[in-house]
Design an enzyme around this catalytic site. Structure first.
Site, PDB file in Angstrom:
ATOM      1  N   GLU A  53      45.515  47.134 -39.026  1.00  0.00           N
ATOM      2  CA  GLU A  53      45.618  48.150 -40.066  1.00  0.00           C
ATOM      3  C   GLU A  53      47.038  48.293 -40.591  1.00  0.00           C
ATOM      4  O   GLU A  53      48.008  47.996 -39.899  1.00  0.00           O
ATOM      5  CB  GLU A  53      45.134  49.507 -39.521  1.00  0.00           C
ATOM      6  CG  GLU A  53      43.656  49.507 -39.177  1.00  0.00           C
ATOM      7  CD  GLU A  53      43.165  50.830 -38.599  1.00  0.00           C
ATOM      8  OE1 GLU A  53      41.988  51.162 -38.836  1.00  0.00           O
ATOM      9  OE2 GLU A  53      43.939  51.511 -37.912  1.00  0.00           O
ATOM     10  N   CYS A  57      53.741  51.369 -43.547  1.00  0.00           N
ATOM     11  CA  CYS A  57      53.710  51.267 -42.095  1.00  0.00           C
ATOM     12  C   CYS A  57      52.973  49.985 -41.727  1.00  0.00           C
ATOM     13  O   CYS A  57      51.771  49.844 -41.989  1.00  0.00           O
ATOM     14  CB  CYS A  57      53.017  52.496 -41.502  1.00  0.00           C
ATOM     15  SG  CYS A  57      52.996  52.523 -39.709  1.00  0.00           S
ATOM     16  N   CYS A  86      47.479  46.657 -28.695  1.00  0.00           N
ATOM     17  CA  CYS A  86      48.786  46.966 -28.128  1.00  0.00           C
ATOM     18  C   CYS A  86      48.689  46.831 -26.618  1.00  0.00           C
ATOM     19  O   CYS A  86      47.643  47.103 -26.026  1.00  0.00           O
ATOM     20  CB  CYS A  86      49.235  48.375 -28.514  1.00  0.00           C
ATOM     21  SG  CYS A  86      50.949  48.735 -28.066  1.00  0.00           S
ATOM     22  N   CYS A 137      50.355  53.736 -24.301  1.00  0.00           N
ATOM     23  CA  CYS A 137      50.889  55.097 -24.355  1.00  0.00           C
ATOM     24  C   CYS A 137      49.713  56.068 -24.468  1.00  0.00           C
ATOM     25  O   CYS A 137      48.842  55.902 -25.321  1.00  0.00           O
ATOM     26  CB  CYS A 137      51.840  55.256 -25.539  1.00  0.00           C
ATOM     27  SG  CYS A 137      53.294  54.183 -25.433  1.00  0.00           S
ATOM     28  N   CYS A 179      48.516  57.837 -27.777  1.00  0.00           N
ATOM     29  CA  CYS A 179      48.358  56.972 -28.948  1.00  0.00           C
ATOM     30  C   CYS A 179      46.985  56.315 -28.951  1.00  0.00           C
ATOM     31  O   CYS A 179      46.584  55.696 -27.961  1.00  0.00           O
ATOM     32  CB  CYS A 179      49.462  55.906 -28.945  1.00  0.00           C
ATOM     33  SG  CYS A 179      49.381  54.757 -30.328  1.00  0.00           S
ATOM     34  N   GLY A 219      50.832  47.888 -32.360  1.00  0.00           N
ATOM     35  CA  GLY A 219      51.602  46.941 -31.587  1.00  0.00           C
ATOM     36  C   GLY A 219      53.040  47.356 -31.305  1.00  0.00           C
ATOM     37  O   GLY A 219      53.559  48.297 -31.895  1.00  0.00           O
ATOM     38  N   GLU A 220      53.670  46.631 -30.392  1.00  0.00           N
ATOM     39  CA  GLU A 220      55.071  46.801 -30.029  1.00  0.00           C
ATOM     40  C   GLU A 220      55.852  45.633 -30.640  1.00  0.00           C
ATOM     41  O   GLU A 220      55.727  44.490 -30.194  1.00  0.00           O
ATOM     42  CB  GLU A 220      55.231  46.807 -28.503  1.00  0.00           C
ATOM     43  CG  GLU A 220      56.640  46.602 -27.981  1.00  0.00           C
ATOM     44  CD  GLU A 220      57.665  47.587 -28.522  1.00  0.00           C
ATOM     45  OE1 GLU A 220      58.594  47.123 -29.213  1.00  0.00           O
ATOM     46  OE2 GLU A 220      57.526  48.794 -28.260  1.00  0.00           O
ATOM     47  N   SER A 253      60.460  50.181 -34.901  1.00  0.00           N
ATOM     48  CA  SER A 253      60.220  51.172 -33.859  1.00  0.00           C
ATOM     49  C   SER A 253      59.819  50.480 -32.562  1.00  0.00           C
ATOM     50  O   SER A 253      58.960  49.603 -32.558  1.00  0.00           O
ATOM     51  CB  SER A 253      59.110  52.135 -34.285  1.00  0.00           C
ATOM     52  OG  SER A 253      58.830  53.064 -33.260  1.00  0.00           O
ATOM     53  N   CYS A 283      50.337  59.115 -37.625  1.00  0.00           N
ATOM     54  CA  CYS A 283      51.051  58.508 -36.512  1.00  0.00           C
ATOM     55  C   CYS A 283      50.233  58.596 -35.230  1.00  0.00           C
ATOM     56  O   CYS A 283      49.774  59.667 -34.848  1.00  0.00           O
ATOM     57  CB  CYS A 283      52.398  59.208 -36.339  1.00  0.00           C
ATOM     58  SG  CYS A 283      53.411  58.520 -35.024  1.00  0.00           S
TER      59      CYS A 283
END
Length: 421
Positions: A124, A137, A144, A148, A151, A218-219, A250, A394
């Site tokens: 997305e 974004c 991911c 977390c 999230c 994702g990271e 981020s 977010c």
């Protein structure tokens, strides 16, 4: 599996990162997608396809302009290329875009796209319009690996990294949707003056894509090479030409990769902090068990290019009775001062999703927290939730992709090959 058909995907493990091979699925028609390739990579592909050195260099320069400055996807419309060359290119290459599965528009103007890759994976992206900017974004992975707890994306398993083309493709698609490419029509207003070669195409609301944040699924620092290569294309002055000062990456705190991000990419840094004590951050950001607060904040202090003009943004999601007390606010101030960090704190009201284990702090509690940080001389604005009604806010992004086993992937590849005969 041949070495050429493998790609290394870094994910967290005992040794960081762990290289995990995965199959690269070629296009069924054999053509190469040029989106995401640098000028040098386009030249190399043209050379592999048969052009000599001189021709490949010239055509690569022309194609780079058409792809990233003009946004053109049709070789036949690349008018400074000879007609035979256009046909030759169309036989061997494609200028692709992600497939749009679903496009939604929030009541506040936020747009969310569910995208699908050639190998059937969903991810997305979100566009957030504001009076003075338009922020895209962007996702860097399907799923991911960090989990977390606040999230929604973290409830997915990691499926795979996105390629440079899939990352750049999100920016290209957003510019398509916003009518932002030079030359063309303003929606409903007829043709742009032919003398205005570089007049942008604006949407009727006048908003343009001005900023990019790597805050989607994702990271980013666990897909470092692909993110770096994609952002170099995005920042190239002869193409998309977005300034590094308008791009923010981020991270949840992948400490070993942060200095490399500063050196090799050089964009703004945002850190998903969310807690100021070990116990709480261990629970809500499990990566903290691997890279603790002290190591993370020292890496922030050492981040190349960070100064008062380019402050590090600390993202802090407000969770009721978890991380939102006056003591938490004062400890946040103490830590930022201890590490002498040029900082801005973004306070994010928790955006609920089905089955979420937390509640959002009350508006009064968020305001009090913000006041304490502000009174210490540190900017602490409260982010206005955007796109909640379409799950675009977010922490709410989650596609329907699920991780497939190696055997399942192999069967899919074999089925495709059999279908092609």
């Amino acid at each position: 599996m041949p070495e050429a058909a493998m790609s290394l995907m870094p994910i967290p493990g005992h040794i960081d990162p762990v290289p995990v091979p995965r199959a690269i699925t070629p296009r069924e028609d054999g053509r190469v997608d040029l989106v995401g390739l640098s000028r040098a990579q386009i030249k190399a592909e043209l050379g592999t396809a048969g052009l000599d050195e001189k021709q490949a260099k010239l055509r690569a320069k022309q194609l780079f302009h058409w792809l990233y400055h003009r946004g053109e996807t049709d070789f036949e419309k690349m008018t400074d290329l000879a007609k035979p060359m256009r046909g030759w290119l169309a036989e061997r290459f494609i200028v692709g875009r992600p497939d749009v599965v679903e496009a939604q528009v929030s009541s506040d103007g936020t747009r969310k796209w569910l995208l699908r890759s050639d190998d059937g994976q969903d991810y997305e992206m979100v566009f957030i319009p504001d009076a003075d900017r338009g922020t895209l974004c962007v996702s860097s992975q399907v799923g991911c690996t960090l989990n977390c707890r606040f999230c929604h994306t973290g409830t997915m398993r990691l499926v795979r990294n996105l390629t440079p083309g899939e990352i750049v493709g999100q920016v290209m698609l957003a510019r398509d949707a916003l009518g932002e490419w030079p030359r063309g029509t303003m929606a409903g207003f007829g043709e742009v003056d032919e003398d205005e070669d570089d007049a942008p195409r604006y949407t009727t609301d006048g908003r343009l894509l001005t900023n990019i944040v790597l805050m989607g699924m994702g990271e980013p620092l666990y897909n470092f090479d692909n993110v770096r290569d994609a952002l170099k294309v995005v920042m190239d002055g002869d193409g998309l030409a977005l300034s590094k000062r308008r791009i923010t990456l981020s991270t949840s705190g992948v400490v070993p990769m942060m200095a490399r991000a500063g050196d090799e990419i050089g964009v703004n840094l945002a850190v998903s902090l969310h807690a100021v004590t070990k116990d709480v951050r261990d629970e809500i950001v499990p990566l903290n068990r691997k890279y603790g607060l002290e190591a993370l904040l020292q890496a922030c202090a050492d981040y190349p290019g960070a100064n008062n003009a380019r402050r590090i943004t600390f993202e802090y999601v407000m969770l009721k009775d978890m991380n939102d007390s006056d003591e938490d606010a004062r400890e946040l101030v103490r830590l930022l001062r201890q590490y002498k960090l040029p900082a801005k704190v973004n306070l994010i009201p928790f955006n609920p999703w089905p089955g979420a284990p937390y509640e959002c702090s009350t508006p009064e509690r968020i305001r009090r927290f913000s006041d304490i940080v502000f009174e210490a001389g540190i900017s602490a604005p409260v982010r206005t939730p955007r796109g909640r009604d379409i799950m675009a806010a977010c922490g709410q992004l989650k596609s329907a992709s699920e991780k497939k086993s190696r055997a399942e992937l192999d069967r899919m590849v074999e089925a495709k090959q059999a279908a092609l005969g």
